[in-house]
Design an enzyme around this catalytic site. Structure first.
Site, PDB file in Angstrom:
ATOM      1  CB  SER A   1      -4.084  -9.140  11.305  1.00 32.21           C
ATOM      2  OG  SER A   1      -3.206  -8.543  10.902  1.00 32.21           O
TER       3      SER A   1
ATOM      4  CG  HIS B   1      -0.601  -6.394  14.857  1.00 32.55           C
ATOM      5  ND1 HIS B   1       0.176  -7.486  14.204  1.00 32.55           N
ATOM      6  CD2 HIS B   1      -1.390  -6.024  13.618  1.00 32.55           C
ATOM      7  CE1 HIS B   1      -0.264  -7.711  13.105  1.00 32.55           C
ATOM      8  NE2 HIS B   1      -1.279  -6.920  12.645  1.00 32.55           N
TER       9      HIS B   1
ATOM     10  CG  HIS C   1       3.119  -5.299   9.070  1.00 29.27           C
ATOM     11  ND1 HIS C   1       2.493  -5.206  10.518  1.00 29.27           N
ATOM     12  CD2 HIS C   1       2.763  -6.479   8.743  1.00 29.27           C
ATOM     13  CE1 HIS C   1       1.887  -6.214  10.863  1.00 29.27           C
ATOM     14  NE2 HIS C   1       1.940  -7.010   9.816  1.00 29.27           N
TER      15      HIS C   1
ATOM     16  CE1 TYR D   1       1.146  -1.772   8.103  1.00 31.02           C
ATOM     17  CE2 TYR D   1       1.369  -3.907   6.738  1.00 31.02           C
ATOM     18  CZ  TYR D   1       0.884  -3.105   7.768  1.00 31.02           C
ATOM     19  OH  TYR D   1       0.183  -3.778   8.602  1.00 31.02           O
ATOM     20  CD  GLU D   2       3.689  -1.170  11.781  1.00 38.38           C
ATOM     21  OE1 GLU D   2       3.676  -0.616  13.058  1.00 38.38           O
ATOM     22  OE2 GLU D   2       4.083  -2.612  11.576  1.00 38.38           O
TER      23      GLU D   2
ATOM     24  CB  ALA E   1      -4.686 -11.990   8.165  1.00 38.51           C
TER      25      ALA E   1
ATOM     26  CG  MET F   1       0.120  -6.288   3.248  1.00 35.11           C
ATOM     27  SD  MET F   1      -0.559  -4.708   3.687  1.00 35.11           S
ATOM     28  CE  MET F   1      -2.058  -4.794   2.383  1.00 35.11           C
ATOM     29  CB  SER F   2       3.562 -10.158   7.195  1.00 40.44           C
ATOM     30  OG  SER F   2       2.776 -11.297   7.107  1.00 40.44           O
TER      31      SER F   2
ATOM     32  CG  ASN G   1      -9.526 -10.332   2.278  1.00 47.83           C
ATOM     33  OD1 ASN G   1      -8.566 -10.666   3.372  1.00 47.83           O
ATOM     34  ND2 ASN G   1      -9.202  -9.876   1.142  1.00 47.83           N
TER      35      ASN G   1
ATOM     36  CG  HIS H   1      -7.664  -3.814   8.982  1.00 45.52           C
ATOM     37  ND1 HIS H   1      -6.894  -4.800   8.769  1.00 45.52           N
ATOM     38  CD2 HIS H   1      -7.412  -3.281  10.443  1.00 45.52           C
ATOM     39  CE1 HIS H   1      -6.060  -4.862   9.915  1.00 45.52           C
ATOM     40  NE2 HIS H   1      -6.415  -4.168  10.833  1.00 45.52           N
TER      41      HIS H   1
HETATM   42  N1  HPA Z   1      -4.316  -8.306   0.781  1.00 40.80           N
HETATM   43  C1  HPA Z   1      -2.839  -8.091   1.191  1.00 40.80           C
HETATM   44  N2  HPA Z   1      -2.948  -8.429   2.416  1.00 40.80           N
HETATM   45  C2  HPA Z   1      -4.013  -8.823   3.136  1.00 40.80           C
HETATM   46  C3  HPA Z   1      -5.236  -9.122   2.595  1.00 40.80           C
HETATM   47  C4  HPA Z   1      -5.321  -8.842   1.134  1.00 40.80           C
HETATM   48  O1  HPA Z   1      -6.441  -8.972   0.438  1.00 40.80           O
HETATM   49  N3  HPA Z   1      -5.994  -9.563   3.243  1.00 40.80           N
HETATM   50  C5  HPA Z   1      -5.445  -9.663   4.766  1.00 40.80           C
HETATM   51  N4  HPA Z   1      -4.176  -9.292   4.523  1.00 40.80           N
END
Ligand code: HPA
Length: 273
Positions: free
Chosen positions: A31, A62, A84, A86-87, A114, A212-213, A236, A248
Site C-alpha cells: 500500500s 493499489h 488480499h 480480506y477482499e 505496510a 494483512m499480506s 503506524n 487507513h
Molecule cells: N495492522 C494491520 N495491518 C496494517 C497495519 C496495522 O496496524 N498498518 C498497516 N497495515
C-alpha cells in the site's frame, strides 16, 4: 474451467509475450509503495485486467498493474497492487501472481508491505526487514491437493526469508545510512485492524509488526523454491500503542512520506543482488 496450474501457465505465457523477456527479480509493492514501478527503465506495463485469469485488487492505493523493465543489469517485475484474503478471495487467488512469477523463472521475490508496529522500539515510518513470519490468517495457500509441478507436499519453512538477502538489505541500508530494523511479521486476515489485546498477544508471541499480506505469498514462493526478501514499512504504531485510533488514510500517508527512502533501498538492494 482450466486447472489452476494451467491458468498460471496461461498468465505466464501472456506476460512473456507482452514483455518479450522474463524477469529475474520480482517486487510486490505494498500500500502506498506502488511508485517503484515507475522507476524501471524501458517499462512494459500490463494492467492486471489485460492478463488472463489475473485477479484484481480493489483496495484504495493499489493501482493494479504489472510492470517489467530494467534496473541496472537486472530485468525486474514490479507488481503494483495485490489481492488480499480480506477482499474475499481464496488463498489460491491471493497467491496467483506469486505463482506466475515463479513460473516465469523469477528466482528472487521481494515482498513489501505496510505494517503496524508492535515493537515499541519502532517508530512511524521505520523500515523493517522481515526475519520470519507468524501466519495467523487462519489459512494456508497450500491446502488442498498438492501439485508436484509447483513443489512438494510438505515444504520446509525454516528459512522463509533468505539470510543472504537479509544481509544484502543490511549492507545496502548501511551504505545509504538508512536505519533498518529487523523483526517478525505477524499476518492476520483483517480487514479490521487489531484490538489492543490482540496486539499485546502478538507481542507476547514474538511479533514485531502486523499486517494483512505477505505471509501466504512467501509460503507459495518457498513452495516453488524462490528466495524471498520481506520488507515492511511501519506506517503506524499498532492498536493500543498510542492513544489514538488507526486510520487507513494515515497508513497511506506514512507510506507516501517514506516512499523515497523505500524506493532507494529497493534500488540499492536490487543493485547488489
Ligand atoms: N495492522 C494491520 N495491518 C496494517 C497495519 C496495522 O496496524 N498498518 C498497516 N497495515
Amino acid at each position: 474451467m482450466q486447472a489452476y496450474y494451467d491458468q498460471v501457465k496461461a498468465a505466464a505465457a501472456a506476460v512473456r509475450d507482452k514483455a518479450g523477456t522474463v524477469p529475474e527479480v520480482a517486487v510486490v509493492l505494498g500500500s502506498g509503495l506502488g511508485d517503484f514501478a515507475g522507476t524501471l527503465g524501458g517499462p512494459v506495463s500490463m494492467p492486471y485486467q489485460s492478463l488472463p485469469h489475473w485477479p484484481e485488487s480493489r483496495v484504495v492505493g493499489h493501482a493494479g498493474r504489472l510492470v517489467i523493465g530494467q534496473m541496472g543489469p537486472r530485468r525486474v517485475a514490479a507488481l503494483a497492487g495485490r489481492c488480499h484474503a480480506y477482499e474475499g478471495h481464496d488463498l489460491k487467488t491471493v497467491t496467483f501472481a506469486t505463482r506466475v512469477m515463479g513460473m516465469l523463472g523469477v528466482r528472487t521475490l521481494i515482498l513489501t508491505n505496510a505494517a503496524g508496529g508492535i515493537n515499541t522500539g519502532f517508530g512511524e515510518g521505520a523500515l523493517m526487514v522481515i526475519d520470519d513470519h507468524i501466519n495467523l490468517t487462519g489459512g494456508n495457500p497450500l491446502v488442498g491437493e498438492n501439485d508436484e509441478r509447483f513443489g512438494v507436499r510438505f515444504p520446509d519453512m525454516s528459512e522463509v526469508y533468505a539470510r543472504r538477502l537479509r544481509a544484502i538489505a543490511d549492507e545496502t541500508a548501511a551504505a545509504q545510512q538508512l536505519p533498518l530494523r529487523h523483526g517478525v511479521y505477524a499476518a492476520l486476515l483483517g480487514p479490521s485492524y487489531e484490538t489492543p489485546a490482540e496486539i499485546r498477544y502478538l507481542r507476547a508471541i514474538g511479533a514485531d509488526a502486523v499486517g494483512m499480506s505477505t505471509a501466504v505469498e512467501a509460503i507459495v514462493a518457498r513452495h516453488m523454491g524462490m528466495d524471498v526478501l520481506g520488507l515492511s514499512c511501519i506506517t503506524n504504531m499498532a492498536a493500543g500503542v498510542l492513544p489514538q485510533p488507526l486510520r487507513h488514510d494515515e497508513v497511506m500517508a506514512t507510506a507516501r512520506r517514506v516512499r523515497g527512502e523505500f524506493i532507494g533501498l529497493l534500488e540499492g538492494i536490487i543493485g547488489r543482488l
